[in-house]
Design an enzyme around this catalytic site. Structure first.
Site, short mmCIF file in Angstrom:
data_model
loop_
_atom_site.label_atom_id
_atom_site.label_comp_id
_atom_site.label_asym_id
_atom_site.label_seq_id
_atom_site.Cartn_x
_atom_site.Cartn_y
_atom_site.Cartn_z
N HIS A 50 0.83 -1.21 0.00
CA HIS A 50 0.00 0.00 0.00
C HIS A 50 0.87 1.26 0.00
CE1 HIS A 50 -3.91 -1.76 0.34
NE2 HIS A 50 -3.73 -2.27 1.53
N MET A 174 -14.41 -16.09 -3.62
CA MET A 174 -13.23 -15.77 -2.82
C MET A 174 -13.56 -15.60 -1.34
SD MET A 174 -10.87 -13.23 -5.13
CE MET A 174 -12.04 -11.87 -5.03
#
Length: 212
Positions: A50, A174
């Site tokens: 990030h 997922m």
């Protein structure tokens, strides 16, 4: 994106995606375990981060790294980040969403301002081999996104392989995969009773004003 890349390089075979945690397949650069996890194996290596561009981009300019930058609507990011703070025991907890939103808008959250982050990485398009994609685009047309990524990576796939990637990488699938949804992480680190790591994954409609 971690799952899409895993499945692209396995030609749609979900074995590794359903047997190896995603933080081992695509380790986080800023985590303490990163150095021990990343191996000099043959084949491509996936790294997740990030970090903003001012920290990472200077080093990437000297490499042959391909960069994939995923953007998301700031409203969704703020809500998602708020609930992540509630479930992640290592993050500070805000009393209320309005309180957290003020911090988010002021850039006083981990990794700083969303606005600066977007501008910083988007400004690297002339300096890096970088592919930009939005979360909303992936939600709107996952198959098209997969094909575009294959083109960027130079990894052509047969139709049936793309079918497998598309099926496995849908949010509903997922969210049930323990190798992705972080339910393997101990409760003292991530408390799923406070909030799920993978909550809704939606892209609600927003009103737009031509005067803005």
């Amino acid at each position: 994106m971690q799952e899409i890349l895993t499945l692209i390089y396995s030609q749609g075979d979900p074995e590794i995606a359903t047997s190896v945690p995603n933080w081992m397949r695509a380790p986080w650069l800023e985590h303490t375990y990163f150095k021990d996890t990343l191996k000099d194996d043959e084949g491509p290596r996936f790294i997740t981060t990030h970090l903003p561009s001012n920290i990472l981009a200077p080093a990437l300019k000297k490499s042959k790294t391909k960069v994939i930058y995923v953007m998301r609507n700031p409203k969704d990011v703020a809500v998602s980040f708020y609930y992540f703070h509630k479930m992640a025991r290592f993050m500070p907890d805000s009393e209320s969403f309005p309180e957290f939103l003020e911090l988010f808008l002021e850039g006083k959250v981990y990794y700083g301002s969303w606005f600066d982050h977007i501008k910083g990485w988007y400004g690297q398009k002339k300096n890096l081999d970088i592919f930009y994609i939005s979360y909303e685009d992936m939600q709107k047309d996952l198959r098209r996104s997969i094909k575009k990524l294959c083109g960027f990576l130079g990894c052509p796939m047969y139709t049936e392989e793309v079918d497998k990637v598309e099926e496995h990488c849908r949010f509903a699938v997922m969210s049930q995969n323990v190798m992705i949804n972080y339910t393997l992480i101990p409760r003292d680190i991530m408390d799923h009773e406070q909030s799920k790591f993978m909550r809704k994954g939606g892209t609600p409609p927003y009103m737009h004003s031509s005067s803005v």
